[in-house]
Design an enzyme around this catalytic site. Sequence first.
Site, PDB file in Angstrom:
ATOM      1  N   THR A 227       0.881  -1.192   0.000  1.00 35.73           N
ATOM      2  CA  THR A 227       0.000   0.000   0.000  1.00 35.73           C
ATOM      3  C   THR A 227       0.904   1.224   0.000  1.00 35.73           C
ATOM      4  OG1 THR A 227      -1.923  -0.981   1.083  1.00 35.73           O
ATOM      5  CG2 THR A 227      -1.660   1.372   1.361  1.00 35.73           C
ATOM      6  N   VAL A 256     -13.058  -5.037  -0.011  1.00 38.77           N
ATOM      7  CA  VAL A 256     -12.559  -3.662   0.068  1.00 38.77           C
ATOM      8  C   VAL A 256     -11.922  -3.480   1.436  1.00 38.77           C
ATOM      9  CG1 VAL A 256     -13.222  -1.228   0.097  1.00 38.77           C
ATOM     10  CG2 VAL A 256     -14.316  -2.790  -1.522  1.00 38.77           C
ATOM     11  N   GLY A 257     -10.739  -2.895   1.451  1.00 41.19           N
ATOM     12  CA  GLY A 257     -10.031  -2.704   2.715  1.00 41.19           C
ATOM     13  C   GLY A 257     -10.234  -1.314   3.286  1.00 41.19           C
ATOM     14  N   GLY A 281      -6.092  -4.352   6.772  1.00 42.67           N
ATOM     15  CA  GLY A 281      -7.185  -3.428   6.481  1.00 42.67           C
ATOM     16  C   GLY A 281      -8.425  -3.626   7.336  1.00 42.67           C
TER      17      GLY A 281
HETATM   18  N1  ASP Z   1      -4.359  -1.775   4.203  1.00 48.00           N
HETATM   19  C1  ASP Z   1      -4.325  -2.451   2.939  1.00 48.00           C
HETATM   20  C2  ASP Z   1      -5.593  -3.220   2.751  1.00 48.00           C
HETATM   21  O1  ASP Z   1      -6.055  -3.822   3.690  1.00 48.00           O
HETATM   22  C3  ASP Z   1      -3.165  -3.396   2.784  1.00 48.00           C
HETATM   23  C4  ASP Z   1      -1.827  -2.886   3.230  1.00 48.00           C
HETATM   24  O2  ASP Z   1      -1.674  -1.756   3.650  1.00 48.00           O
HETATM   25  O3  ASP Z   1      -0.867  -3.666   3.161  1.00 48.00           O
HETATM   26  O4  ASP Z   1      -6.098  -3.266   1.650  1.00 48.00           O
END
Ligand code: ASP
Length: 367
Positions: A227, A256-257, A281
């Site tokens: 991310t 969806v995160g 997420g």
């Molecule tokens: N937060 C992101 C998600 O859950 C993944 C990440 O930051 O590695 O989609």
Amino acid sequence: MTRNSTRRLATVGAGALSVAALLAAVPGSSTVFAGRPGGAEPVVAQAAKGKPRPDARHVVLAVHGGAGTALKRENTTPAQEKAYRDGLADALRAGGKVLDDGGTSVAAVEAAVRSLEDNPLFNAGKGAVFNEDAGHELDASIMRGSDLAAGAVAGVRNVRNPVSAARLVMEKTKHVLLAGEGADDFAARNGLQTVTQDYYWTEKRWQELLKAKGQQKGSGETLTQGTVGAVAVDAKRDLAAATSTGGMTNKMAGRVGDSPVVGAGTYAKNGTVAASATGAGEVFLRGAATATLSNLIEFGGANLAEAAYEVLVERLPELGGTGGVIALDAHGVFDAPHSSEGMLHGYLTEDGRTVTKIFADETPANS
Ligand code: ASP
């Protein structure tokens, strides 16, 4: 406006903040912070023990490249190290140029995130991970601190730069979050570059999918991978934040995160903080991570570093997930706490200094 004038503003701001910090340290002052109900000791008490403290001051722009797998010195070649540091520095340069030219913090975070989206090393845009169907579904959001305007897209499959689609949602619609085909169509209609799914194919992410599927048979675990995000303050001291992701390797189609959700993956409010998160997420959603960070500052009397520590190191791990956040206030105070082993990130100071941190030992966890 030049960076010099930004520098003057930020210096005044930093002075004001240190007065506030001094007041906060006075026993019995009105800034006593209650902490979470029934939870750990108040963060102000921790601060008195020397922790938590901001990582840097006089910062105008910061980026992260994810809190997924930490880079270890022993497994990283000099060429790989250079590629990651260059990727973060390129993003800082892209956003810094916008600020130097008198652009807004919104334009700066968009430029910085676009640079990371175009870099296959990071899990966003070009380097997005695969979902369980071997497809790619991307999420992004952006938020403006001056008026809490926000825009986001979720589950897009054909936008080269989802962060720009998010900005268009913010500036050209009455909505905050568009998802799926509607979001892809909206982006295309507004002139954003579209791509087919094979644009996002990279050997590295493919191997990660295969590995995740192999591991899943045994453990049922999914992997967190990256991310990207950016936070900035401009010459008017307006804050902005943006986040963009391919999500998690082997995620369910349609998942969806936190990244496109305002108050979870992204938040910006002029009086408190600009924040962009990375990590598990579902936990960042359940913990309303970045909104809680802002609320702890606004209603809890915590300063930026205390609030970020409270959320990232104390609250979210209790919900069962790790990750990190980059957090910046309007006076240039910056912190990047994470409970994951590492978090790739970097920042640009008002006098043009660029700092990148990619190895776990450069950014110890839980600090
Ligand atoms: N937060 C992101 C998600 O859950 C993944 C990440 O930051 O590695 O989609």
